[in-house]
Design a protein around this motif. Structure first.
Motif, mmCIF file in Angstrom:
data_model
loop_
_atom_site.group_PDB
_atom_site.id
_atom_site.type_symbol
_atom_site.label_atom_id
_atom_site.label_comp_id
_atom_site.label_asym_id
_atom_site.label_seq_id
_atom_site.Cartn_x
_atom_site.Cartn_y
_atom_site.Cartn_z
ATOM 1 N N PHE A 120 -13.274 6.740 2.545
ATOM 2 C CA PHE A 120 -13.078 5.698 1.531
ATOM 3 C C PHE A 120 -11.613 5.657 1.107
ATOM 4 N N LEU A 121 -11.276 4.592 0.406
ATOM 5 C CA LEU A 121 -9.936 4.433 -0.149
ATOM 6 C C LEU A 121 -10.028 4.427 -1.667
ATOM 7 N N ALA A 122 -8.949 4.815 -2.328
ATOM 8 C CA ALA A 122 -8.909 4.787 -3.792
ATOM 9 C C ALA A 122 -9.197 3.375 -4.274
ATOM 10 N N GLY A 123 -10.139 3.243 -5.193
ATOM 11 C CA GLY A 123 -10.477 1.929 -5.739
ATOM 12 C C GLY A 123 -11.770 1.368 -5.180
ATOM 13 N N GLN A 124 -12.195 1.870 -4.021
ATOM 14 C CA GLN A 124 -13.450 1.378 -3.450
ATOM 15 C C GLN A 124 -14.648 1.961 -4.196
ATOM 16 N N SER A 134 -9.182 -1.853 -2.137
ATOM 17 C CA SER A 134 -8.629 -0.612 -2.694
ATOM 18 C C SER A 134 -7.472 -0.936 -3.640
ATOM 19 N N TRP A 135 -7.010 0.092 -4.356
ATOM 20 C CA TRP A 135 -5.823 -0.079 -5.212
ATOM 21 C C TRP A 135 -4.572 -0.266 -4.363
ATOM 22 N N ASP A 136 -4.648 0.085 -3.097
ATOM 23 C CA ASP A 136 -3.527 -0.077 -2.159
ATOM 24 C C ASP A 136 -2.237 0.517 -2.719
ATOM 25 N N ILE A 137 -2.325 1.763 -3.112
ATOM 26 C CA ILE A 137 -1.174 2.442 -3.723
ATOM 27 C C ILE A 137 0.007 2.524 -2.748
ATOM 28 N N ASP A 138 -0.292 2.571 -1.428
ATOM 29 C CA ASP A 138 0.799 2.652 -0.437
ATOM 30 C C ASP A 138 1.773 1.486 -0.564
ATOM 31 N N SER A 139 1.244 0.310 -0.889
ATOM 32 C CA SER A 139 2.116 -0.864 -0.969
ATOM 33 C C SER A 139 3.041 -0.795 -2.186
ATOM 34 N N LEU A 193 0.642 11.833 -7.282
ATOM 35 C CA LEU A 193 1.149 13.201 -7.458
ATOM 36 C C LEU A 193 1.245 13.931 -6.115
ATOM 37 N N ALA A 194 0.313 13.611 -5.201
ATOM 38 C CA ALA A 194 0.318 14.282 -3.900
ATOM 39 C C ALA A 194 1.492 13.829 -3.038
ATOM 40 N N ALA A 195 2.010 12.619 -3.305
ATOM 41 C CA ALA A 195 3.147 12.103 -2.535
ATOM 42 C C ALA A 195 4.224 11.687 -3.536
ATOM 43 N N ARG A 196 4.536 12.586 -4.450
ATOM 44 C CA ARG A 196 5.349 12.245 -5.623
ATOM 45 C C ARG A 196 6.679 11.598 -5.256
ATOM 46 N N GLY A 197 7.279 12.044 -4.157
ATOM 47 C CA GLY A 197 8.598 11.530 -3.770
ATOM 48 C C GLY A 197 8.579 10.068 -3.355
ATOM 49 N N ARG A 198 7.410 9.531 -3.081
ATOM 50 C CA ARG A 198 7.323 8.136 -2.603
ATOM 51 C C ARG A 198 7.445 7.120 -3.726
ATOM 52 N N TYR A 199 7.306 7.580 -4.985
ATOM 53 C CA TYR A 199 7.254 6.640 -6.109
ATOM 54 C C TYR A 199 8.362 6.948 -7.108
ATOM 55 N N THR A 215 4.616 -1.521 -10.504
ATOM 56 C CA THR A 215 3.266 -1.994 -10.178
ATOM 57 C C THR A 215 2.323 -1.373 -11.200
ATOM 58 N N ALA A 216 1.458 -2.205 -11.781
ATOM 59 C CA ALA A 216 0.546 -1.712 -12.816
ATOM 60 C C ALA A 216 -0.885 -1.703 -12.288
ATOM 61 N N PHE A 217 -1.626 -0.708 -12.724
ATOM 62 C CA PHE A 217 -3.026 -0.521 -12.320
ATOM 63 C C PHE A 217 -3.842 -0.412 -13.609
ATOM 64 N N LEU A 218 -4.749 -1.347 -13.831
ATOM 65 C CA LEU A 218 -5.499 -1.380 -15.088
ATOM 66 C C LEU A 218 -6.994 -1.280 -14.809
ATOM 67 N N CYS A 219 -7.688 -0.453 -15.587
ATOM 68 C CA CYS A 219 -9.141 -0.410 -15.466
ATOM 69 C C CYS A 219 -9.764 -0.020 -16.797
#
Ligand SMILES: Cc1cc2nc3c(=O)[nH]c(=O)nc-3n(C[C@H](O)[C@H](O)[C@H](O)COP(=O)(O)OP(=O)(O)OC[C@H]3O[C@@H](n4cnc5c(N)ncnc54)[C@H](O)[C@@H]3O)c2cc1C
Length: 287
Positions: free
Chosen positions: A48-52, A111-116, A142-148, A214-218
């Motif tokens: 699965f992907l985050a958000g599904q 998904s939240w598509d965090i990669d994008s 947090l697992a890929a902290r350097g990407r953001y 990019t904002a993620f709201l839930c």
């Protein structure tokens, strides 16, 4: 991942056929919410992907949509779901103990598509049980902290006792160097020296770079509407604000039409959509 990809992924299995998963662990989060860790008791489902979300079956009672609250990257075949007991099915799932076998279909939806959002600042705003679908976004960042760039988490609950993942939230709150976390409760409470007020208050105080965030709201729909309004007021484009929608879902694969919202089927075209799409749909009163 697009809904077309999701369609292919689910079509490669049998999307209407629940497969057995056993409750390996049950963690009490609040007075009415638990986190269940499920392991396959037969053929495992596709990753699965985050958000599904999955459709979880309480045998003999019914089936409901529940988002994944675990980290996709660390899943190792397990499914993690956080469930608030509000009615018959969610209460049956909430009450089920370790060893119980449940039926599971999925994963479904967008998904939240965090990669994008790589290279951008992330602002993650959760209200109540809305933190469950957003937890994988925080864990992924947090697992890929350097990407953001900056990662900001704002979580609200009615009372201090109603925060999900409290131990984890407290650990995030002291992680000042790479994560900004603010917890807020609706009303003053004994022993709470943190923020009081709705999540819109810390969000309004937050200074952000509107073109690079990019904002993620839930959370409840009014909460997402007010938060989106604050972010738009700060100059963020609607397309950079992502929300997770909730509607009554039954098939989960865009066939039955129960979750229709204007021109979209939330199970297939959502639950995660951008505010550009959601805003006009949520401003129409449903009869
Ligand atoms: C895509 C998606 C993801 C979801 N993810 C989660 C999740 O991760 N965790 C989770 O706990 N729930 C989640 N939900 C909500 C969950 O599906 C509902 O709580 C569930 O369908 C209720 O079914 P029930 O039979 O227990 O109660 P019902 O008998 O259907 O409802 C009982 C009462 O609760 C009210 N109600 C229904 N849903 C909610 C709600 N979400 N909040 C407050 N009151 C409600 C109903 O209006 C009714 O009055 C998600 C829903 C969707 C569509």
């Amino acid at each position: 991942m697009t809904s077309a990809d999701v369609g292919l992924a689910t079509a490669s299995g049998e999307p209407m056929l629940p497969v057995p998963y056993r409750i390996a662990d049950r963690v009490v989060e609040t007075r009415d919410s638990v986190t269940l860790v499920l392991t396959p008791a037969g053929r495992p489902l596709l990753p699965f992907l985050a958000g599904q979300f999955m459709m979880l079956v309480a045998p003999g009672i019914g089936e409901i949509a529940i988002s994944v609250s675990g980290d996709p990257a660390a899943a190792d075949g397990r499914l993690v779901h956080t469930i608030r007991a509000v009615g018959a099915v969610s209460t049956a799932l909430h009450d089920a103990g370790p060893g119980t076998v449940l039926g599971v279909r999925g994963p479904f939806g967008t998904s939240w598509d965090i990669d994008s959002a790589a290279g951008r600042d992330l602002v993650i705003v959760a209200g109540g049980v809305g933190l469950a679908p957003l937890r994988p976004v925080v864990l992924g960042a947090l697992a890929a902290r350097g990407r953001y760039g900056r990662v900001v988490v704002i979580a609200g609950a009615r009372t201090p006792a109603e925060f999900l993942f409290r131990g984890e939230l407290d650990a995030w709150a002291v992680r000042n160097n790479d994560l900004e976390t603010e917890l807020t409760i609706d009303q003053p409470a004994v022993g709470w020296d943190g923020t009081v007020g709705f999540v819109t208050e810390p969000l309004t105080r937050l200074s952000l770079d509107p073109q690079h965030t990019t904002a993620f709201l839930c959370g409840p729909e009014p909460m997402m509407r007010f938060c989106a309004r604050v972010l738009l007021g700060k100059g963020m484009p609607a397309r950079d604000i992502r929300v997770s929608l909730e509607r009554n879902m039954q098939c989960g694969i865009g066939l039955c039409g129960h979750c229709q919202l204007g021109p979209i089927l939330v199970c297939r075209d959502g639950p995660v959509v951008d505010w550009e799409l959601a805003e006009p749909l949520l401003s129409v009163r449903e009869l």
